[in-house]
Write an enzyme that holds these catalytic residues in place. Structure first.
Site, mmCIF file in Angstrom:
data_model
loop_
_atom_site.group_PDB
_atom_site.id
_atom_site.type_symbol
_atom_site.label_atom_id
_atom_site.label_comp_id
_atom_site.label_asym_id
_atom_site.label_seq_id
_atom_site.Cartn_x
_atom_site.Cartn_y
_atom_site.Cartn_z
ATOM 1 N N GLY A 158 61.690 -130.324 -14.224
ATOM 2 C CA GLY A 158 60.513 -129.936 -13.408
ATOM 3 C C GLY A 158 60.236 -131.639 -13.243
ATOM 4 O O GLY A 158 60.975 -132.000 -13.714
ATOM 5 N N ARG A 159 58.557 -131.587 -13.014
ATOM 6 C CA ARG A 159 58.133 -132.719 -12.712
ATOM 7 C C ARG A 159 58.486 -133.593 -14.442
ATOM 8 O O ARG A 159 58.799 -134.857 -14.029
ATOM 9 C CB ARG A 159 56.936 -132.347 -12.344
ATOM 10 N N ILE A 160 57.959 -132.805 -15.044
ATOM 11 C CA ILE A 160 57.678 -133.761 -16.828
ATOM 12 C C ILE A 160 59.701 -134.150 -16.953
ATOM 13 O O ILE A 160 59.937 -135.441 -17.263
ATOM 14 C CB ILE A 160 57.573 -132.767 -17.630
ATOM 15 N N ARG A 180 67.054 -123.463 -13.723
ATOM 16 C CA ARG A 180 67.208 -122.067 -13.588
ATOM 17 C C ARG A 180 68.405 -123.310 -12.103
ATOM 18 O O ARG A 180 69.108 -121.421 -11.504
ATOM 19 C CB ARG A 180 65.595 -121.091 -12.655
ATOM 20 N N ALA A 241 57.581 -128.949 -24.716
ATOM 21 C CA ALA A 241 57.462 -127.536 -24.128
ATOM 22 C C ALA A 241 56.538 -126.880 -24.346
ATOM 23 O O ALA A 241 55.026 -126.583 -25.078
ATOM 24 C CB ALA A 241 58.760 -126.862 -23.562
ATOM 25 N N ARG A 242 56.959 -125.260 -25.720
ATOM 26 C CA ARG A 242 56.393 -124.089 -25.961
ATOM 27 C C ARG A 242 57.030 -124.358 -27.493
ATOM 28 O O ARG A 242 58.368 -124.176 -27.271
ATOM 29 C CB ARG A 242 55.808 -122.909 -25.253
ATOM 30 N N GLU A 271 50.682 -122.436 -33.430
ATOM 31 C CA GLU A 271 49.479 -123.538 -33.579
ATOM 32 C C GLU A 271 48.963 -123.260 -33.719
ATOM 33 O O GLU A 271 47.805 -122.227 -32.908
ATOM 34 C CB GLU A 271 50.606 -124.922 -32.481
ATOM 35 N N HIS A 289 51.214 -131.242 -30.675
ATOM 36 C CA HIS A 289 50.319 -130.792 -29.011
ATOM 37 C C HIS A 289 49.924 -132.247 -28.662
ATOM 38 O O HIS A 289 48.475 -131.509 -27.815
ATOM 39 C CB HIS A 289 50.267 -129.850 -29.184
ATOM 40 N N ILE A 290 50.437 -133.266 -28.051
ATOM 41 C CA ILE A 290 49.264 -134.481 -27.994
ATOM 42 C C ILE A 290 50.155 -134.655 -26.922
ATOM 43 O O ILE A 290 50.369 -136.850 -26.351
ATOM 44 C CB ILE A 290 48.629 -135.796 -28.623
HETATM 45 C C1 8YV Z 1 47.713 -130.571 -22.864
HETATM 46 C C2 8YV Z 1 49.497 -128.389 -22.732
HETATM 47 O O1 8YV Z 1 47.382 -130.477 -24.520
HETATM 48 O O2 8YV Z 1 49.360 -128.986 -20.335
HETATM 49 C C3 8YV Z 1 49.938 -128.060 -20.846
HETATM 50 O O3 8YV Z 1 50.702 -127.343 -20.856
HETATM 51 O O4 8YV Z 1 50.529 -127.647 -23.091
HETATM 52 C C4 8YV Z 1 48.922 -130.066 -22.444
HETATM 53 O O5 8YV Z 1 49.624 -130.977 -21.538
HETATM 54 C C5 8YV Z 1 46.595 -128.729 -22.925
HETATM 55 O O6 8YV Z 1 47.499 -127.705 -22.654
HETATM 56 C C6 8YV Z 1 45.540 -128.339 -23.152
HETATM 57 O O7 8YV Z 1 45.271 -126.999 -22.867
#
Ligand code: 8YV
Length: 333
Positions: A158-160, A180, A241-242, A271, A289-290
């Site tokens: 995707g974009r990232i 996908r 991602a997650r 987390e 998560h930064i």
């Molecule tokens: C954020 C992220 O830090 O945008 C997302 O999905 O995981 C991060 O950019 C976070 O979600 C802030 O709520």
């Protein structure tokens, strides 16, 4: 008689000068605490409002909205929205918005920072130095994996993912990706001539694997023991991602037993808790998560979420047309 003003809940204290724009349209329920709300407290806040501006820490599903008769919109300050139960919110007619685009470049920068720190063992080396172990220079100390000339794999283009792929050209990396859908050739060419491959080929061919795909029921634990076993033992894995995309105990086991060289993790299943197995390993770089955390980007995310909420609740210049709807089907009704 004048219509009563709509009410919105601002779940966190976020850039007050930006969120002040909500006051022109709504009665705003603010909070000064940066705290995690138990589900009952989320439900309690949502009961009274027409809209809410929340972050990924607020988990919202059928139970939290059961008594929220007025609720019409939730603006998530994140591009990911796995904290929200989309089918439940859509069924209840609650429009969800997110914050794509504004965080792409900052997150892609961080992806590279985490990849380099992981491959070149930056945090491990620094920890070792600070612990006072460095008594003589040594030729084979802290040898790490090269980025230049290596093959970068991107799962989720995707974009990232595309932002990361574009950066790879500067390091002379070959880029393989799995998604996908295959991207148009022109987009692939802009992404350092990235080549589309199957999932198994991606796993087995790459020196560095970057996870940037959305977290859904289908992507839960896609990187499990079987997937890890297909990777080169010299490879590095980065998860931006997650956490739930990776089976963390399987990852920790692969890292502990030399079946994978190193991992860089910005996200975790459960987390802010981080598994002790991961904390105990030397070959893991752990960040809280930064990836999108620069002042300008975090500000832009809040500004977009504010605009989304104003428009989603039928106010402002884009009334009824928020720029980043997630369940856009609700707008067509
Ligand atoms: C954020 C992220 O830090 O945008 C997302 O999905 O995981 C991060 O950019 C976070 O979600 C802030 O709520």
């Amino acid at each position: 008689m004048a219509e009563p003003r709509l009410r919105v809940w601002l779940a966190r204290p976020l850039f007050e000068d930006v969120t002040a724009r909500l006051d022109a349209h709504f009665d705003v329920m603010r909070t000064s605490v940066e705290d995690r709300y138990p589900p009952a407290a989320v439900a309690e806040h949502l009961r009274e409002v027409d809209g809410a501006l929340v972050t990924l820490s607020e988990q919202i599903g059928a139970e939290e909205i059961a008594a929220a008769a007025r609720l019409r919109a939730i603006a998530n300050v994140a591009v990911g929205y796995d904290n929200l139960d989309l089918p439940a919110l859509t069924a209840a007619g609650v429009l969800v918005t997110n914050t794509p685009d504004v965080l792409t470049e900052t997150t892609a920068d961080f992806g590279f920072a985490l990849l380099m720190a992981t491959a070149r063992r930056i945090t491990e080396a620094e920890r070792w130095l600070r612990e006072g172990h460095w008594d003589r220079w040594s030729f084979d100390r802290m040898l790490g994996a090269d980025l230049h000339g290596s093959t970068l794999g991107i799962l989720g283009m995707g974009r990232i993912g595309q932002g990361i792929a574009r950066r790879a050209a500067g390091f002379g990396m070959r880029v393989l990706y799995h998604n996908r859908k295959r991207l148009p050739v022109e987009t692939e060419n802009d992404c350092s001539r990235a080549r589309y491959v199957g999932f198994n080929e991606l796993l087995s061919q790459v020196d560095h694997l970057m996870l940037v795909l959305p977290y859904t029921a289908q992507t839960h634990h896609v990187i499990d023991a079987a997937a890890l076993a297909k990777m080169k033992p010299t490879a590095t894995l980065v998860n931006l991602a997650r956490g739930g995309i990776v089976d963390e105990p399987a990852l920790a086991d692969a890292l502990a037993h030399g079946r994978l060289a190193a991992a860089g993790l910005d996200v975790y299943e459960g987390e802010p808790a981080v598994r002790p197995e991961l904390l105990a390993l030397r070959n893991v770089v752990l960040t809280p998560h930064i990836a999108s955390a620069s002042p300008a980007t975090r500000r832009a995310m809040v500004a977009l979420a504010v605009d989304n909420l104003i428009a989603a609740l039928g106010c402002g210049p884009d009334a009824g047309r928020p720029s980043a709807p997630v369940n856009a089907e609700l707008l067509k009704r």
